[in-house]
Design an enzyme around this catalytic site. Structure first.
Site, PDB file in Angstrom:
ATOM      1  N   THR A 125       0.874  -1.196   0.000  1.00 60.55           N
ATOM      2  CA  THR A 125       0.000   0.000   0.000  1.00 60.55           C
ATOM      3  C   THR A 125       0.901   1.233   0.000  1.00 60.55           C
ATOM      4  OG1 THR A 125      -0.201  -0.120   2.406  1.00 60.55           O
ATOM      5  CG2 THR A 125      -1.974  -1.093   1.111  1.00 60.55           C
ATOM      6  N   LYS A 175       3.931  -6.883   3.956  1.00 56.19           N
ATOM      7  CA  LYS A 175       3.659  -5.487   3.633  1.00 56.19           C
ATOM      8  C   LYS A 175       3.379  -4.780   4.944  1.00 56.19           C
ATOM      9  CE  LYS A 175       0.446  -3.250   3.405  1.00 56.19           C
ATOM     10  NZ  LYS A 175      -0.294  -2.309   4.345  1.00 56.19           N
ATOM     11  N   THR A 224       1.331  -3.542  12.051  1.00 57.29           N
ATOM     12  CA  THR A 224       0.286  -3.595  11.032  1.00 57.29           C
ATOM     13  C   THR A 224       0.827  -4.145   9.761  1.00 57.29           C
ATOM     14  OG1 THR A 224      -0.621  -1.584  11.814  1.00 57.29           O
ATOM     15  CG2 THR A 224      -1.272  -2.285   9.623  1.00 57.29           C
ATOM     16  N   GLU A 284       6.655   4.748   7.096  1.00 60.91           N
ATOM     17  CA  GLU A 284       6.112   5.883   6.351  1.00 60.91           C
ATOM     18  C   GLU A 284       6.901   7.164   6.604  1.00 60.91           C
ATOM     19  OE1 GLU A 284       1.459   4.587   5.724  1.00 60.91           O
ATOM     20  OE2 GLU A 284       1.945   5.934   7.346  1.00 60.91           O
ATOM     21  N   ASN A 339      -0.041  10.735   5.866  1.00 61.85           N
ATOM     22  CA  ASN A 339      -1.219  10.373   6.650  1.00 61.85           C
ATOM     23  C   ASN A 339      -2.252  11.481   6.781  1.00 61.85           C
ATOM     24  OD1 ASN A 339      -0.873   7.560   7.487  1.00 61.85           O
ATOM     25  ND2 ASN A 339       1.117   8.366   8.137  1.00 61.85           N
ATOM     26  N   SER A 372      -6.539   6.273   4.255  1.00 63.35           N
ATOM     27  CA  SER A 372      -6.258   4.852   4.482  1.00 63.35           C
ATOM     28  C   SER A 372      -6.928   4.369   5.739  1.00 63.35           C
ATOM     29  CB  SER A 372      -4.761   4.613   4.561  1.00 63.35           C
ATOM     30  OG  SER A 372      -4.238   5.287   5.681  1.00 63.35           O
TER      31      SER A 372
END
Lengths: 390, 390
Positions: free
Chosen positions: B149, B172, B183, B263, B385, B390
């Protein structure tokens, strides 16, 4: 106004050369001129608590204080015995000026952790502050400016009881704000005739519902200090309930102002959890949601992302907060975007333009509720904390 | 390579039109061709767990699975009974293609919470994936791409035991990464001859020391799934210790890769706590430090801010981690910048240019230790974010 709104208090705020910012007011002095000198305090529970916290916690424990000296520009935390000696010397200096004992003087510091203060500047600044002490609105305002660090504005409160007694206060705090105890220095004054025991009880209750229910960034400070001083100068003995209520109102106002000035924040977020089995359950859920970086980023992007709300809620253990995930509803700014744990009305219906964002979560499991406040997480927060040494 | 490195597995990764990104590979299929079909799984403990988690946890509980179908582009979380029916229909579709029962097929989803999947696209995508199934390195790579993602690169692992059995894997995960369970979606395959019980024990131990010790942003997902499948195709029965060790090595490698692709991250941060009274104490301290937004911002600004390290450490209750704050030392990238709870060598001595930052904390209270990994908090994290739904 701030601390000088209550009768019997004088204050000052001066530039003492402690802060790295040339000419910034960085030293505040608050003196209780009596006739009473009752005092109460609440302090950080951080195990690396700063030297001024160690000093002040000790001297306030007897229920008395005649003055508080506060500096920005340095936290005097993690500075060992030399740091403690600095706090003590500062208290002794003020005591000499006002004709009291060092044990009557509380000391508060905020700024960079791990460095000693420029003590000469603190002591000469104390002289300067003493010379400019006044009970005017301006003097109170000066004090509230002198304790600011990354704060963009001073935060003060002025309240009056039904029979005329007064409460004034000031707080600084912007980052490193998390329960238990938001990171901050706070001095609240009152001219009511109250005992130290009454003060401490009112302060504990007020702090629990205010400073302990805000969270800017999940980080607990080494220097948090909240002091409540009573001069008795009004000669008024307030109704205990009204006094407690007014103290709670003062702490709530100051806590709300901290959220309104959270580092880099573009939204103030109120998370209200209802329908919980107990207040503790509601609080645990509210804190979990308020601590979510992902949600806080989404809010900064004006996205009422309920998925990030329920996924945070889902991290609270079921023994702490019993609820059925398929009965949970979430409203953002009045729009029920999550119904029965799933999608409700479309998120595009939510108006995210107001600064204040209301997240209302109903667990549908009981009657208890709790409210916590947080800020969104913005580019500016990262900028402030990546580039500012604090 | 990834999951096809182990013998007995074929895989595919195709663009099925599930993701909003036109043409992105968004559906992966992994098939265990046997002779064994042993399986083990670890799943999110989030109470709002997604439909595919509910489905897969149930079907893996008997220790068997013949295939896994995974999609990006939608989490199918908080979607109620209709969402569960989608996961079931997807499993039934794959079961029909490979000649198995629906209860032999695990389902994993990742993406936006709160919306149903475009089921027709998933089902037609399953046909397409089935047609392109292969046991080649390329097919394994395609699968690892299809589950991405916000990941910027695929994350895979290939390991070989001393007598030739193999372990392959893909994961992932980039944001919403926090213990317990980062996650992510993770599929690990092995051609060793092992029982489901051996698999589950090895996986539990591996996950505990890897995915449960990383934290990108403190946020726990609704969809975390780690699966370990054994085909037995190598005919090799490994030494149990060696097998466990290799599984642990695989999960450690994949977890480390998640941190390396956190991220927006510009630094991978290893927090190692030694000198603790127990491993739990060391872990609690490590996690507190790794969760500090303020520290993570400082690191992104190349500031080895030990004040923010010890202030985080100071939030761990003393009954959880007994230590004396005045005996704590902190090294950042090998420079002891905090000694006996106070300032040590100058922070300017620390070279912060490497991507990997090592924070070594010695509590000087015992012999136990633990290591956790996190990322720094950057402008880019907020950007991703705040602006990505998401």
């Amino acid at each position: 106004m701030s601390v000088t709104f209550a009768q019997g208090f004088s204050a000052a705020g001066v530039a003492a050369g402690i802060s790295a910012v040339e000419g910034k007011k960085d030293l505040a002095l608050v003196v209780n001129n009596g006739p009473l000198d009752a005092a109460a305090g609440v302090f950080t529970s951080n195990r690396f608590c700063a030297a001024p916290v160690q000093w002040s916690r000790n001297i306030v424990s007897d229920g008395h204080a005649k003055a508080v000296i506060l500096n920005s520009g340095g936290a005097n935390a993690c500075t060992g015995k030399p740091g403690y000696e600095q706090s003590k010397a500062t208290a002794e200096k003020v005591a000499g000026l006002i004709g009291a004992k060092a044990e009557d003087v509380a000391v508060c510091s905020t700024g960079l952790i791990g460095e000693l203060l420029p003590l000469d500047n603190v002591l000469s600044g104390a002289d300067k502050a003493f010379e400019t002490l006044a009970d005017t609105a301006e003097a109170g305002a000066d004090a509230s400016h002198a304790i600011m660090t990354t704060d963009t504005k001073p935060k003060t409160v002025e309240l009056e009881g039904s029979n005329g007694f007064r409460i004034g206060g000031m707080v600084k705090g912007s980052g490193m704000i998390a329960p238990q105890l938001a990171t901050m220095l706070c001095v609240i004054t009152t001219d009511a005739v109250v005992t130290a025991g009454q003060l401490q009880a009112a302060l504990n209750a007020g702090v629990e519902m205010s400073f302990n229910r805000i969270d800017v960034d999940g980080c607990m400070s080494t220097n948090d200090t909240v002091l409540l001083l009573a001069s008795g100068a009004s000669g008024i003995e307030p109704e205990p309930d009204e006094f407690n209520e007014l103290v709670a109102k003062a702490t709530a106002s100051l806590a709300r102002q901290i959220i309104g000035d959270g580092e880099g924040a573009s939204h103030d977020i109120r998370v209200k959890v209802t329908g919980a089995t107990t207040e503790e359950a509601a609080l645990a859920c509210g804190r979990a949601v308020a601590a979510s970086n992902l949600l806080k980023c989404a809010i900064s992007g004006n996205d009422p992302n309920w998925g990030r709300i329920v996924s945070s809620l889902g991290t609270v253990p079921s023994d702490v907060a019993p609820y059925d995930s398929e009965k949970v509803t979430v409203d953002v700014n009045g729009v029920r975007i999550c119904e029965n744990g799933g999608a409700g009305r479309d998120r595009s219906e939510v108006d995210m333009t107001p600064r204040e964002v209301h997240i209302d979560i109903d667990l549908n499991a009981g009657e208890a509720e709790a409210t916590v406040w947080t800020d969104d997480l913005t580019h500016e927060y990262v900028h402030i904390n990546a580039d500012y040494e604090s």
